[in-house]
Motif scaffolding. Structure first.
Motif, PDB file in Angstrom:
ATOM      1  N   PHE A  21       0.818  -1.210   0.000  1.00 45.21           N
ATOM      2  CA  PHE A  21       0.000   0.000   0.000  1.00 45.21           C
ATOM      3  C   PHE A  21       0.854   1.262   0.000  1.00 45.21           C
ATOM      4  CE2 PHE A  21      -3.502  -2.693   1.854  1.00 45.21           C
ATOM      5  CZ  PHE A  21      -4.334  -2.577   0.756  1.00 45.21           C
ATOM      6  N   PHE A  22       1.923   1.268   0.769  1.00 40.23           N
ATOM      7  CA  PHE A  22       2.752   2.465   0.880  1.00 40.23           C
ATOM      8  C   PHE A  22       3.533   2.753  -0.388  1.00 40.23           C
ATOM      9  CE2 PHE A  22       3.312   2.201   5.783  1.00 40.23           C
ATOM     10  CZ  PHE A  22       1.999   2.584   5.948  1.00 40.23           C
ATOM     11  N   SER A  23       3.910   1.727  -1.107  1.00 40.67           N
ATOM     12  CA  SER A  23       4.821   1.934  -2.229  1.00 40.67           C
ATOM     13  C   SER A  23       4.187   1.750  -3.600  1.00 40.67           C
ATOM     14  CB  SER A  23       6.000   0.966  -2.120  1.00 40.67           C
ATOM     15  OG  SER A  23       5.572  -0.363  -2.371  1.00 40.67           O
ATOM     16  N   ALA A  24       2.970   1.267  -3.651  1.00 40.81           N
ATOM     17  CA  ALA A  24       2.373   0.878  -4.933  1.00 40.81           C
ATOM     18  C   ALA A  24       2.054   2.063  -5.830  1.00 40.81           C
ATOM     19  CB  ALA A  24       1.108   0.066  -4.688  1.00 40.81           C
ATOM     20  N   GLU A  25       2.190   1.805  -7.108  1.00 35.85           N
ATOM     21  CA  GLU A  25       1.836   2.795  -8.116  1.00 35.85           C
ATOM     22  C   GLU A  25       1.309   2.058  -9.349  1.00 35.85           C
ATOM     23  OE1 GLU A  25       3.950   6.574 -10.263  1.00 35.85           O
ATOM     24  OE2 GLU A  25       4.580   5.965  -8.256  1.00 35.85           O
ATOM     25  N   GLU A  26       0.138   2.461  -9.803  1.00 37.31           N
ATOM     26  CA  GLU A  26      -0.431   1.857 -11.004  1.00 37.31           C
ATOM     27  C   GLU A  26       0.220   2.514 -12.219  1.00 37.31           C
ATOM     28  OE1 GLU A  26      -4.729   1.054 -13.148  1.00 37.31           O
ATOM     29  OE2 GLU A  26      -4.682   1.767 -11.091  1.00 37.31           O
ATOM     30  N   VAL A  27       0.682   1.698 -13.145  1.00 36.54           N
ATOM     31  CA  VAL A  27       1.293   2.220 -14.368  1.00 36.54           C
ATOM     32  C   VAL A  27       0.647   1.552 -15.572  1.00 36.54           C
ATOM     33  CG1 VAL A  27       3.501   2.779 -13.273  1.00 36.54           C
ATOM     34  CG2 VAL A  27       3.205   0.566 -14.339  1.00 36.54           C
ATOM     35  N   GLU A  28       0.717   2.253 -16.674  1.00 36.32           N
ATOM     36  CA  GLU A  28       0.138   1.766 -17.918  1.00 36.32           C
ATOM     37  C   GLU A  28       1.232   1.190 -18.803  1.00 36.32           C
ATOM     38  OE1 GLU A  28      -2.592   3.453 -21.607  1.00 36.32           O
ATOM     39  OE2 GLU A  28      -2.289   4.660 -19.818  1.00 36.32           O
ATOM     40  N   ILE A  29       0.899   0.140 -19.499  1.00 38.17           N
ATOM     41  CA  ILE A  29       1.808  -0.411 -20.506  1.00 38.17           C
ATOM     42  C   ILE A  29       1.525   0.374 -21.783  1.00 38.17           C
ATOM     43  CG2 ILE A  29       2.474  -2.449 -21.818  1.00 38.17           C
ATOM     44  CD1 ILE A  29       1.374  -4.112 -19.448  1.00 38.17           C
ATOM     45  N   ASP A  30       2.539   1.036 -22.328  1.00 39.42           N
ATOM     46  CA  ASP A  30       2.311   1.870 -23.507  1.00 39.42           C
ATOM     47  C   ASP A  30       2.182   1.024 -24.776  1.00 39.42           C
ATOM     48  OD1 ASP A  30       4.918   1.301 -24.451  1.00 39.42           O
ATOM     49  OD2 ASP A  30       5.709   3.261 -23.886  1.00 39.42           O
ATOM     50  N   LYS A  31       1.954   1.687 -25.893  1.00 38.69           N
ATOM     51  CA  LYS A  31       1.724   0.978 -27.167  1.00 38.69           C
ATOM     52  C   LYS A  31       2.927   0.166 -27.613  1.00 38.69           C
ATOM     53  CE  LYS A  31      -1.646   4.324 -28.689  1.00 38.69           C
ATOM     54  NZ  LYS A  31      -1.948   5.447 -29.544  1.00 38.69           N
ATOM     55  N   LYS A  32       4.106   0.502 -27.117  1.00 42.27           N
ATOM     56  CA  LYS A  32       5.319  -0.233 -27.470  1.00 42.27           C
ATOM     57  C   LYS A  32       5.639  -1.325 -26.452  1.00 42.27           C
ATOM     58  CE  LYS A  32       7.407   3.488 -30.100  1.00 42.27           C
ATOM     59  NZ  LYS A  32       8.582   4.333 -30.268  1.00 42.27           N
ATOM     60  N   GLY A  33       4.732  -1.549 -25.494  1.00 42.86           N
ATOM     61  CA  GLY A  33       4.929  -2.615 -24.514  1.00 42.86           C
ATOM     62  C   GLY A  33       5.845  -2.250 -23.371  1.00 42.86           C
ATOM     63  N   ARG A  34       6.016  -0.950 -23.107  1.00 39.90           N
ATOM     64  CA  ARG A  34       6.920  -0.498 -22.047  1.00 39.90           C
ATOM     65  C   ARG A  34       6.135  -0.042 -20.821  1.00 39.90           C
ATOM     66  NH1 ARG A  34       9.764   3.974 -25.695  1.00 39.90           N
ATOM     67  NH2 ARG A  34       7.556   4.489 -25.681  1.00 39.90           N
ATOM     68  N   ILE A  35       6.794  -0.167 -19.682  1.00 40.15           N
ATOM     69  CA  ILE A  35       6.269   0.416 -18.447  1.00 40.15           C
ATOM     70  C   ILE A  35       7.295   1.421 -17.944  1.00 40.15           C
ATOM     71  CG2 ILE A  35       4.787  -1.494 -17.730  1.00 40.15           C
ATOM     72  CD1 ILE A  35       7.052  -2.410 -15.849  1.00 40.15           C
ATOM     73  N   LEU A  36       6.807   2.408 -17.226  1.00 40.81           N
ATOM     74  CA  LEU A  36       7.669   3.398 -16.600  1.00 40.81           C
ATOM     75  C   LEU A  36       7.947   2.954 -15.177  1.00 40.81           C
ATOM     76  CD1 LEU A  36       9.016   6.230 -16.628  1.00 40.81           C
ATOM     77  CD2 LEU A  36       6.837   7.112 -15.769  1.00 40.81           C
ATOM     78  N   ILE A  37       9.214   2.776 -14.864  1.00 43.92           N
ATOM     79  CA  ILE A  37       9.598   2.467 -13.489  1.00 43.92           C
ATOM     80  C   ILE A  37       9.603   3.812 -12.755  1.00 43.92           C
ATOM     81  CG2 ILE A  37      11.359   1.506 -11.972  1.00 43.92           C
ATOM     82  CD1 ILE A  37      10.406  -0.634 -13.882  1.00 43.92           C
ATOM     83  N   PRO A  38       8.685   4.018 -11.800  1.00 43.54           N
ATOM     84  CA  PRO A  38       8.619   5.314 -11.119  1.00 43.54           C
ATOM     85  C   PRO A  38       9.955   5.700 -10.504  1.00 43.54           C
ATOM     86  CG  PRO A  38       6.719   3.975 -10.564  1.00 43.54           C
ATOM     87  CD  PRO A  38       7.673   3.090 -11.318  1.00 43.54           C
ATOM     88  N   GLY A  39      10.241   6.989 -10.486  1.00 42.81           N
ATOM     89  CA  GLY A  39      11.524   7.506 -10.006  1.00 42.81           C
ATOM     90  C   GLY A  39      11.961   6.976  -8.662  1.00 42.81           C
ATOM     91  N   ARG A  40      11.042   6.916  -7.709  1.00 42.72           N
ATOM     92  CA  ARG A  40      11.436   6.443  -6.375  1.00 42.72           C
ATOM     93  C   ARG A  40      11.749   4.958  -6.374  1.00 42.72           C
ATOM     94  NH1 ARG A  40       6.425   4.726  -3.534  1.00 42.72           N
ATOM     95  NH2 ARG A  40       4.795   5.089  -5.053  1.00 42.72           N
ATOM     96  N   MET A  41      11.310   4.240  -7.408  1.00 46.40           N
ATOM     97  CA  MET A  41      11.613   2.815  -7.509  1.00 46.40           C
ATOM     98  C   MET A  41      12.739   2.563  -8.498  1.00 46.40           C
ATOM     99  SD  MET A  41       7.907   1.049  -7.779  1.00 46.40           S
ATOM    100  CE  MET A  41       6.552   1.492  -6.743  1.00 46.40           C
ATOM    101  N   GLY A  42      13.028   3.555  -9.306  1.00 45.32           N
ATOM    102  CA  GLY A  42      13.922   3.340 -10.437  1.00 45.32           C
ATOM    103  C   GLY A  42      15.357   3.768 -10.198  1.00 45.32           C
ATOM    104  N   GLY A  43      15.890   4.439 -11.212  1.00 44.65           N
ATOM    105  CA  GLY A  43      17.282   4.842 -11.170  1.00 44.65           C
ATOM    106  C   GLY A  43      18.219   3.759 -11.656  1.00 44.65           C
ATOM    107  N   LEU A  44      17.677   2.724 -12.286  1.00 46.33           N
ATOM    108  CA  LEU A  44      18.497   1.610 -12.768  1.00 46.33           C
ATOM    109  C   LEU A  44      18.704   1.721 -14.276  1.00 46.33           C
ATOM    110  CD1 LEU A  44      16.659  -1.262 -10.872  1.00 46.33           C
ATOM    111  CD2 LEU A  44      18.826  -0.204 -10.241  1.00 46.33           C
TER     112      LEU A  44
END
Length: 124
Positions: A73-96
């Protein structure tokens, strides 16, 4: 309804905007274009297909004090898969620069390749 995910873990590049392509073999098992990303550990993001997290939510709400449920609950974020099949790794989860997708039943685990559990390392 989401089918079980199967497949060998593979390294995938993350672009400069933080997007990564969901492997085609996994993408085919996703019933729609939304997933829930939840930070599970410093090296692990869990990717829940929309129908799976909607099914699990009532159960988690009955026991919100459990660490695992609270973490979702604290960390979840709903993301959409774009037309090219990609997801955005949110900034606080990403950086990789790279991630590894690994099948885990009806969810996907997304790992930092540098922190990948030993059981997957030999399969890369």
């Amino acid at each position: 309804m989401t089918k079980l995910f199967f497949g060998t873990p593979k390294v995938h590049s993350v672009d400069e905007k933080g997007r990564v392509s969901v492997p085609a073999g996994f993408r085919g098992n996703l019933p729609n274009n939304h997933v829930l990303l939840a930070y599970a550990a410093r090296h692990l993001i869990r990717c829940y297909p929309e129908d799976v997290y909607k099914q699990k939510t009532p159960e988690m709400l009955r026991r919100p004090e459990e660490d695992r449920n609270r973490q979702i609950f604290f960390s979840a974020e709903e993301v959409e898969i774009d037309k090219k099949g990609r997801i955005l790794i949110p900034g606080r989860m990403g950086g990789l620069d790279e991630v590894v997708f690994a099948a885990n039943g009806n969810i996907l685990n997304i790992y930092d390749p540098k922190k990948l559990p030993e059981r997957y390392q030999a399969k890369l």
